[in-house]
Design an enzyme around this catalytic site. Sequence first.
Site, mmCIF file in Angstrom:
data_model
loop_
_atom_site.group_PDB
_atom_site.id
_atom_site.type_symbol
_atom_site.label_atom_id
_atom_site.label_comp_id
_atom_site.label_asym_id
_atom_site.label_seq_id
_atom_site.Cartn_x
_atom_site.Cartn_y
_atom_site.Cartn_z
ATOM 1 N N GLY A 269 -37.098 46.019 152.138
ATOM 2 C CA GLY A 269 -37.415 44.421 152.297
ATOM 3 C C GLY A 269 -38.849 44.172 152.664
ATOM 4 O O GLY A 269 -39.216 42.715 152.409
ATOM 5 N N GLU B 88 -34.930 51.980 153.570
ATOM 6 C CA GLU B 88 -34.790 52.033 152.068
ATOM 7 C C GLU B 88 -36.168 51.266 151.437
ATOM 8 O O GLU B 88 -35.862 50.126 150.913
ATOM 9 C CB GLU B 88 -33.654 51.375 151.591
ATOM 10 C CG GLU B 88 -32.253 52.186 152.097
ATOM 11 C CD GLU B 88 -31.024 51.407 151.658
ATOM 12 O OE1 GLU B 88 -31.165 50.172 151.371
ATOM 13 O OE2 GLU B 88 -30.183 51.899 152.025
ATOM 14 N N GLY C 248 -39.015 50.129 148.918
ATOM 15 C CA GLY C 248 -39.429 50.058 147.990
ATOM 16 C C GLY C 248 -40.584 49.706 147.699
ATOM 17 O O GLY C 248 -41.788 50.259 147.429
ATOM 18 N N ARG C 249 -40.909 48.236 147.655
ATOM 19 C CA ARG C 249 -42.036 47.478 147.152
ATOM 20 C C ARG C 249 -43.169 48.026 148.158
ATOM 21 O O ARG C 249 -44.310 48.023 147.832
ATOM 22 C CB ARG C 249 -41.817 46.030 147.458
ATOM 23 C CG ARG C 249 -42.791 45.016 146.812
ATOM 24 C CD ARG C 249 -42.463 43.587 147.277
ATOM 25 N NE ARG C 249 -41.259 43.128 146.732
ATOM 26 C CZ ARG C 249 -40.902 42.729 145.645
ATOM 27 N NH1 ARG C 249 -41.878 42.422 144.700
ATOM 28 N NH2 ARG C 249 -39.523 42.156 145.477
ATOM 29 N N ARG D 113 -41.953 40.077 136.204
ATOM 30 C CA ARG D 113 -41.608 39.311 137.465
ATOM 31 C C ARG D 113 -42.050 37.883 137.514
ATOM 32 O O ARG D 113 -41.316 36.897 138.152
ATOM 33 C CB ARG D 113 -42.552 39.857 138.634
ATOM 34 C CG ARG D 113 -41.747 41.302 139.156
ATOM 35 C CD ARG D 113 -42.470 42.150 140.039
ATOM 36 N NE ARG D 113 -42.097 41.297 141.330
ATOM 37 C CZ ARG D 113 -43.051 40.714 142.035
ATOM 38 N NH1 ARG D 113 -44.041 40.374 141.476
ATOM 39 N NH2 ARG D 113 -42.267 39.713 142.748
ATOM 40 N N TYR E 27 -39.186 35.693 138.457
ATOM 41 C CA TYR E 27 -39.237 35.177 140.005
ATOM 42 C C TYR E 27 -40.054 34.244 140.147
ATOM 43 O O TYR E 27 -40.685 33.968 141.443
ATOM 44 C CB TYR E 27 -39.306 36.463 140.992
ATOM 45 C CG TYR E 27 -38.532 37.703 140.692
ATOM 46 C CD1 TYR E 27 -37.108 37.454 140.509
ATOM 47 C CD2 TYR E 27 -39.034 38.818 140.918
ATOM 48 C CE1 TYR E 27 -36.439 38.564 140.638
ATOM 49 C CE2 TYR E 27 -38.074 40.007 140.698
ATOM 50 C CZ TYR E 27 -36.945 39.845 140.638
ATOM 51 O OH TYR E 27 -36.150 40.922 140.449
ATOM 52 N N CYS F 12 -42.731 34.975 121.870
ATOM 53 C CA CYS F 12 -42.266 33.549 121.632
ATOM 54 C C CYS F 12 -41.271 32.972 122.615
ATOM 55 O O CYS F 12 -40.318 32.638 122.545
ATOM 56 C CB CYS F 12 -41.477 33.724 120.356
ATOM 57 S SG CYS F 12 -42.848 34.264 119.116
ATOM 58 N N GLU F 13 -41.896 32.698 123.913
ATOM 59 C CA GLU F 13 -41.074 32.212 124.989
ATOM 60 C C GLU F 13 -42.067 31.444 125.879
ATOM 61 O O GLU F 13 -42.952 32.035 126.317
ATOM 62 C CB GLU F 13 -40.335 33.313 125.736
ATOM 63 C CG GLU F 13 -39.068 34.068 125.064
ATOM 64 C CD GLU F 13 -37.900 33.509 125.054
ATOM 65 O OE1 GLU F 13 -37.737 32.700 125.684
ATOM 66 O OE2 GLU F 13 -37.105 34.217 124.342
ATOM 67 N N TYR G 242 -41.262 47.140 140.788
ATOM 68 C CA TYR G 242 -40.556 46.121 139.992
ATOM 69 C C TYR G 242 -41.526 45.803 138.838
ATOM 70 O O TYR G 242 -41.235 44.733 138.304
ATOM 71 C CB TYR G 242 -39.877 44.842 140.786
ATOM 72 C CG TYR G 242 -39.261 45.372 141.993
ATOM 73 C CD1 TYR G 242 -38.091 46.067 141.937
ATOM 74 C CD2 TYR G 242 -39.906 45.206 143.343
ATOM 75 C CE1 TYR G 242 -37.270 46.334 142.863
ATOM 76 C CE2 TYR G 242 -38.998 45.724 144.434
ATOM 77 C CZ TYR G 242 -37.977 46.351 144.260
ATOM 78 O OH TYR G 242 -37.118 46.727 145.274
#
Length: 419
Positions: free
Chosen positions: A240, A275, A277-278, A314, A318, A343-344, A372
């Site tokens: 985290g 744990e 990650g980022r 991301r 997010y 096309c979004e 990520y």
Amino acid sequence: MDHFQLKEGVVHAEDMPLSRIAEEVGTPVYIYSRATLERHARVFREGLCAAGKVHLAFAVKANPNLAVLRILANQGYGADVVSGGELERALAAGMKASDIVFSGVGKSRAELTLGLDKGIGQFNLESEEEGEMLAQIAADRGEAAPATLRVNPDVDAGTHAKISTGKAENKFGVAIDGAPDIYARLAKLDGLNLRGVAVHIGSQLQSLDPLERCYFRIGQLVTDLRKAGHAVTHVDLGGGLGVPYKPEENPPSPMDYGAMVARVTKEWGVTLMFEPGRVIAGNSGVMMTQVIRVKPGVHSDFVVVDAAMNDLMRPAIYDAWHHFEAVEPNGEKMTASIVGPICESSDIFAREREVDQVKTDDLGIFRTAGAYGATMANTYNSRPLVPEVLVDGDKYAVVAERIEPATIMAAEHVPDWLK
Ligand SMILES: *Cc1c(COP(=O)(O)O)cnc(C)c1O
């Protein structure tokens, strides 16, 4: 600190000019720096020195590339996996089965069985029902599965709602108030060796306060469990820790985190597990893209690049910010929105932002894309799957190939009865 720096007018990864990778591999492409990954792995471990005996399990979902996992395995890291596929990857990368922790709210019967077949180190159970299923599978094999119970501490992590996992309304773990009863029932099962608790309240945390509140509650729970006669030997404190996406952001350092952990867990007498990650992978990677054209807009120009939301999701999911830089900056700035070809309307990386001036065919990077990033990439709009490159000093290797639409089409079939 990372090893993506401007040298002689060109952004380099370590000693490799990114323009050379663009020429030889093409764009869009993810680029990782081995020295940066190793540095982050080391700094995180050193930060936790004060906390005593620790087990470090890299959160594979942040960056599951085999070469990245191999680097972390060589740094003594195990893996936190959330699927059978990630479990196979961690093993293929050379991680020891006993160093693998299996998290995730929906482990299937097949995945639990795979974990037992491979002899992984620990299952983090997310419900009583999952514990019962694992216990039964293990007992049928005459085994007892090493496990912890993941607790939902009902703490607001103060992060984006879509990466918050420790509030009562989130799907993860069992409510902390009910945890002692569930723990007592699971501890009785023959097929389980229930040895502690696990927690993970969210990602990209910008402050230690929610983590400290969470760990304090976990400490009280450990005391309660021991009073009830349970042996608690392992506590998994999750991941985290945030990283700076903007130059002015200043998330807590691994050193400050380690000091807080040491203070809060001083009396616990357990093996602490983490744990991350980022914080390991985030700043170890960038995504490089090429400008297709600059299109005038009503409010500001649009820089249309060859990367899109399918390559780096991301920002679209997010509202995440990735710092943009020209690979060969000319010193001028422009205000522009940086968009992909999909096309979004959510295919936008930067909205009316002041950025390095770029024009058709120029190269740019989005920073802090090592976590990520490629792992979430897909092929929406029938685009290729983005490749990945690892740099080590003055050499590089393609560690994941670009997968062309033809390869993906080859796995599709038009049934005979449509012919
Ligand atoms: C995603 C996840 C992590 C890693 O989170 P980071 O914010 O990347 O450190 C750790 N543990 C669990 C259970 C996760 O789901």
